[in-house]
Design a protein around this motif. Structure first.
Motif, PDB file in Angstrom:
ATOM      1  N   ASN A 240       0.813  -1.228   0.000  1.00  0.00           N
ATOM      2  CA  ASN A 240       0.000   0.000   0.000  1.00  0.00           C
ATOM      3  C   ASN A 240       0.841   1.269   0.000  1.00  0.00           C
ATOM      4  N   LYS A 241       2.190   1.099  -0.065  1.00  0.00           N
ATOM      5  CA  LYS A 241       3.118   2.237  -0.071  1.00  0.00           C
ATOM      6  C   LYS A 241       2.994   3.093   1.191  1.00  0.00           C
ATOM      7  N   ASP A 242       2.651   2.416   2.304  1.00  0.00           N
ATOM      8  CA  ASP A 242       2.625   3.116   3.588  1.00  0.00           C
ATOM      9  C   ASP A 242       3.960   3.039   4.311  1.00  0.00           C
ATOM     10  N   VAL A 243       4.899   2.281   3.769  1.00  0.00           N
ATOM     11  CA  VAL A 243       6.199   2.094   4.410  1.00  0.00           C
ATOM     12  C   VAL A 243       7.278   2.380   3.383  1.00  0.00           C
ATOM     13  N   ASP A 244       8.225   3.224   3.733  1.00  0.00           N
ATOM     14  CA  ASP A 244       9.365   3.495   2.868  1.00  0.00           C
ATOM     15  C   ASP A 244      10.538   2.617   3.324  1.00  0.00           C
ATOM     16  N   PRO A 245      11.620   2.569   2.574  1.00  0.00           N
ATOM     17  CA  PRO A 245      12.750   1.707   2.953  1.00  0.00           C
ATOM     18  C   PRO A 245      13.291   1.996   4.341  1.00  0.00           C
ATOM     19  N   GLU A 246      13.322   3.274   4.754  1.00  0.00           N
ATOM     20  CA  GLU A 246      13.879   3.595   6.069  1.00  0.00           C
ATOM     21  C   GLU A 246      12.997   3.039   7.176  1.00  0.00           C
ATOM     22  N   GLU A 247      11.670   3.224   7.059  1.00  0.00           N
ATOM     23  CA  GLU A 247      10.775   2.684   8.067  1.00  0.00           C
ATOM     24  C   GLU A 247      10.790   1.154   8.052  1.00  0.00           C
ATOM     25  N   PHE A 248      10.937   0.585   6.829  1.00  0.00           N
ATOM     26  CA  PHE A 248      11.033  -0.878   6.728  1.00  0.00           C
ATOM     27  C   PHE A 248      12.230  -1.401   7.505  1.00  0.00           C
ATOM     28  N   MET A 249      13.386  -0.659   7.423  1.00  0.00           N
ATOM     29  CA  MET A 249      14.582  -1.090   8.140  1.00  0.00           C
ATOM     30  C   MET A 249      14.328  -1.073   9.640  1.00  0.00           C
ATOM     31  N   GLY A 250      13.589  -0.048  10.096  1.00  0.00           N
ATOM     32  CA  GLY A 250      13.320   0.024  11.527  1.00  0.00           C
ATOM     33  C   GLY A 250      12.448  -1.127  12.001  1.00  0.00           C
ATOM     34  N   ARG A 251      11.409  -1.437  11.246  1.00  0.00           N
ATOM     35  CA  ARG A 251      10.532  -2.522  11.647  1.00  0.00           C
ATOM     36  C   ARG A 251      11.230  -3.876  11.540  1.00  0.00           C
ATOM     37  N   ALA A 252      12.062  -4.043  10.504  1.00  0.00           N
ATOM     38  CA  ALA A 252      12.817  -5.287  10.370  1.00  0.00           C
ATOM     39  C   ALA A 252      13.800  -5.454  11.511  1.00  0.00           C
ATOM     40  N   GLU A 253      14.479  -4.349  11.907  1.00  0.00           N
ATOM     41  CA  GLU A 253      15.429  -4.421  13.024  1.00  0.00           C
ATOM     42  C   GLU A 253      14.708  -4.807  14.310  1.00  0.00           C
ATOM     43  N   SER A 254      13.510  -4.246  14.511  1.00  0.00           N
ATOM     44  CA  SER A 254      12.755  -4.568  15.721  1.00  0.00           C
ATOM     45  C   SER A 254      12.428  -6.058  15.775  1.00  0.00           C
ATOM     46  N   MET A 255      12.027  -6.625  14.644  1.00  0.00           N
ATOM     47  CA  MET A 255      11.685  -8.050  14.635  1.00  0.00           C
ATOM     48  C   MET A 255      12.922  -8.927  14.829  1.00  0.00           C
ATOM     49  N   VAL A 256      14.021  -8.595  14.153  1.00  0.00           N
ATOM     50  CA  VAL A 256      15.226  -9.420  14.265  1.00  0.00           C
ATOM     51  C   VAL A 256      15.761  -9.388  15.687  1.00  0.00           C
ATOM     52  N   VAL A 257      15.732  -8.203  16.335  1.00  0.00           N
ATOM     53  CA  VAL A 257      16.235  -8.094  17.706  1.00  0.00           C
ATOM     54  C   VAL A 257      15.312  -8.835  18.668  1.00  0.00           C
ATOM     55  N   GLN A 258      14.002  -8.759  18.429  1.00  0.00           N
ATOM     56  CA  GLN A 258      13.040  -9.354  19.353  1.00  0.00           C
ATOM     57  C   GLN A 258      13.003 -10.875  19.249  1.00  0.00           C
ATOM     58  N   TYR A 259      13.153 -11.421  18.048  1.00  0.00           N
ATOM     59  CA  TYR A 259      13.022 -12.858  17.839  1.00  0.00           C
ATOM     60  C   TYR A 259      14.364 -13.411  17.397  1.00  0.00           C
ATOM     61  N   ALA A 260      14.969 -14.246  18.239  1.00  0.00           N
ATOM     62  CA  ALA A 260      16.339 -14.708  18.015  1.00  0.00           C
ATOM     63  C   ALA A 260      16.451 -15.615  16.803  1.00  0.00           C
ATOM     64  N   GLU A 261      15.396 -16.376  16.472  1.00  0.00           N
ATOM     65  CA  GLU A 261      15.511 -17.280  15.329  1.00  0.00           C
ATOM     66  C   GLU A 261      15.471 -16.554  13.989  1.00  0.00           C
ATOM     67  N   LEU A 262      15.037 -15.293  13.946  1.00  0.00           N
ATOM     68  CA  LEU A 262      14.935 -14.525  12.710  1.00  0.00           C
ATOM     69  C   LEU A 262      16.291 -13.912  12.419  1.00  0.00           C
ATOM     70  N   GLN A 263      16.924 -14.290  11.304  1.00  0.00           N
ATOM     71  CA  GLN A 263      18.271 -13.868  10.954  1.00  0.00           C
ATOM     72  C   GLN A 263      18.283 -12.592  10.109  1.00  0.00           C
ATOM     73  N   ALA A 264      17.384 -12.483   9.138  1.00  0.00           N
ATOM     74  CA  ALA A 264      17.411 -11.324   8.237  1.00  0.00           C
ATOM     75  C   ALA A 264      16.034 -11.142   7.628  1.00  0.00           C
ATOM     76  N   VAL A 265      15.698  -9.866   7.300  1.00  0.00           N
ATOM     77  CA  VAL A 265      14.458  -9.518   6.609  1.00  0.00           C
ATOM     78  C   VAL A 265      14.831  -8.585   5.464  1.00  0.00           C
ATOM     79  N   SER A 266      14.409  -8.915   4.227  1.00  0.00           N
ATOM     80  CA  SER A 266      14.798  -8.140   3.037  1.00  0.00           C
ATOM     81  C   SER A 266      13.563  -7.792   2.244  1.00  0.00           C
ATOM     82  N   TRP A 267      13.628  -6.642   1.595  1.00  0.00           N
ATOM     83  CA  TRP A 267      12.588  -6.156   0.662  1.00  0.00           C
ATOM     84  C   TRP A 267      13.176  -6.240  -0.740  1.00  0.00           C
ATOM     85  N   ILE A 268      12.594  -7.082  -1.599  1.00  0.00           N
ATOM     86  CA  ILE A 268      13.096  -7.317  -2.961  1.00  0.00           C
ATOM     87  C   ILE A 268      11.982  -6.988  -3.934  1.00  0.00           C
TER      88      ILE A 268
END
Length: 844
Positions: A101-129
């Motif tokens: 829906n274009k409600d998230v830009d790459p910078e905000e995506f990085m923040g949300r991805a960092e939050s998930m990776v830090v919070q959940y130890a089994e999650l290694q990486a999140v990428s937008w392709i």
């Protein structure tokens, strides 16, 4: 007195013991010795079997309890891992929805991805392709190695997640995958979540899990403490966790007891690509390690060894007794075992000996026959003179070596046929002491011979009256073994006609043998049993000498003399062939007439379609004339106007040419045809009628479809007819503009293990009533007032002539009819049957 004795035996508790005593005394000494030896041995073996069974039963009970505990705990761990994956999947799908829906830009995506990776130890990486496989943004855990990091702006390397990327684009739903792990990295689990960009594929959100982290954080600690828990891939390879070594079968009484108590189950929603397995740690030493088991086993073995030694000693005594009994019964067994009746006469014709078979055949006992003189009691009264003469010939040595056939009377009065063979009886001094006669009952062989003769006569009568030619000839020879009346009328009594029909039908005169076999016998080693049980081969041939079409059926059979022969049955089918040719010609004319009727019904639409390019040509020409007269046109404008005029003229010509090729009557011409081209040409014709009725057409043709062996014009006729009927059904139903749509789909299918191409036309009309459905393909039946009732009947005939099938069904929305679906399929040509069946489809 007797009644009182019987009553006392019934009520006496010791009566069963007296019964067993009488039974034991009634046995022979050999059987008594055998029973005396076998009874203790069986008791010891049963005792040992009971001990082994008890140990085995207890061990199996223990294994069942352990297995149930493993299964319950591993399923609980699987549920925990599943819930953890589903929670992460839902969070990532929310991010994917915001990105779509274009409600998230790459910078905000990085923040949300960092939050998930830090919070959940089994999650290694999140990428937008994105859809071009370019990395827009990516965040990875600090533990990820440098060569595994994904940098924004880079494009995925060729082959990296390329297969899964295409699968997500086709399925438009989250997909789990396991990439090949590098040598210095743990196994990863990837989750691909598709992105939508205005209804189109816009890339994926790629989440990478550490399988080892998923095991450590997803499996409860109480389960990990009790079992060796591991995560495996679809091939059974361990991705994370530990395994328990296989148990030693030598320490267990039962072979299956050596197996580990383990249980594995697929991890949802990943599926069979990721399994969780739990193995229970060994807690018992096994049955063989028990000292009680060894003690019982050794004692039982010693007891059995002593009993076997005693049995061998008793067996030698029994053999000596059996040798004496066998010697006594040997001669009696020889006499009683013969099925042929034997009778000895002295030189005066007196009976001196008969065996048991002779007495059984005649019904007279040995005492009643030995010493009797002619006439003998087994002679029938009406044959006594004849039998007396033959007995005189027998005594004087004039009997035929081939034997004589006589009738013999049994004691109860019935008669049977017998054959007698006579030979001289020589005593120990070399002098003839009489005659030995052997008698065989030939009543049944005579009856069978008469039945065979009558059966052969009936068989010959039936074959001679057949309206088909039947001939049999041996393989590799010009001899004619059998020919019925019709064959002789057509070809005479020679083998020429048989060989001619075999050659014209393309049936091999004899099976191909190995070249290395001896040339003298080309059938050495051939499996004649398989040949004679094989199915017959059929062919239709034309014989110019007779002026007839013949249906030839051939098969191999074993002739009465053991030779391998070939039978050919030829039936006159000339009248049937003429009828088929007339039917084919009428069907061809009906198909051409149907196409003319279809074009007649579409005449107004075709005229409207042609009016547009002709009007455009007229306008261009008038405009050019006006501007040329005013000299207000340049060469470039003149050239552009002439090119547009030429394109409009070409368009009108194409419309006319398409209609001419469609309605032109031609001979059936089946060739390898391209499906997409056939569909495009049929759609080009049908769209004229569909636009006139304001009906929208969407069609879908699967990519890389194989070619089919069909007549393209006839298949186009079926498609045009179905599309036109669909448009008329929608128009008659008066559907609103949003529901005036027809869908044409062409996809590969499997029908009865045969690869076919299915064509389906789905409309949103009023459907078919049950009465119409029953008479849908009936000739001259139509639901339209002006209809001729030959359209669908011809469509079905065309499809079935291509070895296909056609069917119709209503589409329901609840209890209401929402439309109708006509479908038919044609088989794929064998020359192109190796085309891939699972290629992705392309919407046209």
């Amino acid at each position: 007195m007797q009644d009182s004795v019987l009553s006392s035996e019934i009520h006496d508790p010791a009566a069963p013991a007296h019964y067993w005593q009488r039974w034991w005394k009634g046995q022979t000494p050999g059987r008594q010795d055998r029973f005396a030896m076998l009874a203790p041995l069986v008791a010891v073996l049963l005792f040992l079997a009971a001990i082994v069974s008890a140990f085995g039963y207890l061990r199996l009970e223990e294994m069942d309890r352990e297995q149930e505990a493993v299964k319950r705990d591993i399923e609980y761990a699987q549920q925990r891992v599943r819930l953890r994956l589903l929670e992460r999947q839902e969070q990532l799908m929310r991010i994917a929805r915001d990105v779509s829906n274009k409600d998230v830009d790459p910078e905000e995506f990085m923040g949300r991805a960092e939050s998930m990776v830090v919070q959940y130890a089994e999650l290694q990486a999140v990428s937008w392709i994105d859809e071009k496989r370019r990395i827009i943004a990516s965040y990875a855990a600090p533990s990820v190695s440098n060569h595994q990091l994904r940098v924004a702006g880079e494009v995925l390397r060729p082959g990296e997640t390329e297969t899964m990327f295409g699968l997500v684009r086709d399925l438009q739903q989250p997909v789990y995958a396991q990439p090949v792990a590098s040598s210095d990295a743990n196994g990863l689990l990837q989750l691909h979540i598709p992105l939508a960009n205005q209804g189109r594929f816009g890339g994926v959100i790629l989440a990478e899990y550490s399988i080892d982290g998923l095991l450590r954080h997803g499996v409860p600690a109480e389960v990990s403490a009790k079992y060796a828990v591991a995560l495996l891939d679809g091939k059974g390879r361990v991705l994370a966790g530990t395994s328990v070594p296989a148990r030693n079968a030598a320490t267990h009484l039962l072979p299956w007891a050596a197996q580990n108590n383990e249980y594995e189950v697929p991890v949802s929603p990943v599926g069979n690509g990721l399994l969780i397995r739990g193995q229970a740690y060994r807690t018992s030493l096994g049955v063989i390690g028990s000292g009680l088991f060894w003690l019982v086993g050794v004692l039982s073995a010693m007891t059995a060894w002593m009993l076997i030694g005693n049995w061998r000693h008793t067996r030698r005594r029994m053999q000596a007794q059996l040798a004496l009994i066998a010697e006594t019964n040997f001669r009696r067994a020889m006499e009683n075992s013969m099925l042929t009746g034997m009778r000895a006469l002295d030189m005066q014709g007196r009976i001196t000996y008969v065996n048991a078979a002779f007495c059984q055949m005649t019904g007279w006992s040995e005492a009643e026959l030995v010493g009797r003189t002619p006439p003998f009691p087994y002679w029938p009264e009406e044959d006594r003179e004849l039998l007396a003469a033959r007995l005189d010939d027998e005594i004087h040595g004039r009997a035929a070596p081939s034997g004589i056939q006589v009738r013999v009377k049994r004691k109860e009065g019935s008669l049977f046929d017998a054959r007698l063979y006579v030979s001289p009886l020589i005593d120990a001094k070399g002098h003839q002491a009489g005659w030995m006669t052997s008698m065989t009952d030939i009543t049944e062989p005579n009856r069978i011979r008469e039945q065979l003769s009558a059966s052969y006569e009936r068989f010959t009568t039936v074959l001679e009256a057949l309206d088909a030619s039947v001939s049999v000839a041996p393989l590799g020879s010009e001899e004619l073994l059998f020919a019925n009346k019709l064959y002789r009328q057509w070809f005479g009594v020679q083998t020429v006609g048989h060989l001619q029909m075999v050659a014209q039908a393309g049936v091999p005169e004899h099976p191909r043998s190995d070249e290395s076999l001896d040339d003298v016998d080309s059938f050495v080693g051939l499996p004649t049993g398989a040949l004679t049980t094989a199915r017959s081969e059929n062919a239709e041939i034309y014989v110019p000498e007779l002026g007839k079409w013949l249906e030839v059926r051939s098969r191999y059979l074993n002739w009465v003399d053991g030779r391998l022969a070939q039978m050919v049955i030829a039936t006159d089918i000339t009248q049937r062939r003429h009828a088929e040719e007339q039917s084919a010609a009428q069907a061809e004319r009906a198909q051409a007439a149907s196409r003319l009727v279809t074009m007649g019904e579409m005449a107004s639409s075709v005229a409207h379609e042609l009016n547009q390019p002709l009007t455009a040509i007229n306008n261009y020409c008038h405009g050019l004339v006006s501007r040329i007269k005013r000299k207000q046109i340049s060469d470039e404008d003149l050239l552009a106007a002439l090119e547009k005029t030429a394109r409009q003229a070409q368009r009108a010509g194409q419309i006319i040419q398409r209609i001419r090729s469609f309605v032109k009557r031609s001979e059936p011409n089946r060739t390898l045809a391209d499906i997409a081209q056939m569909v495009n040409e049929a759609v080009e014709l049908a769209e004229i009628e569909l636009r006139r009725r304001n009906v929208r057409l969407t069609h879908y043709v699967a990519a890389r479809l194989p070619q089919v062996m069909v007549d393209p014009i006839l298949i186009e006729q079926v498609l045009v007819n179905l599309l036109k009927n669909a448009a008329e059904s929608i128009d008659n139903a008066r559907r609103p503009a949003a529901r005036r749509g027809v869908e044409l789909r062409v996809i590969p299918q499997q029908v009865d293990e045969q690869q076919v191409i299915e064509f389906s036309v789905t409309d949103t009309g009023q459907g078919l009533s049950p009465e119409v459905m029953e008479r849908l393909y009936e000739a001259f039946f139509s639901t339209k007032v002006e209809g001729m009732g030959i359209g669908l009947n011809l469509c079905r005939t065309i499809v079935e002539s291509h070895q296909g099938r056609m069917q119709a069904e209503n589409i329901y929305n609840g209890a209401d009819v929402a439309g109708c679906r006509f479908s038919f399929w044609v088989p794929v040509s064998g020359a192109t049957n190796n085309i891939a069946k699972k290629d992705a489809g392309v919407a046209v």
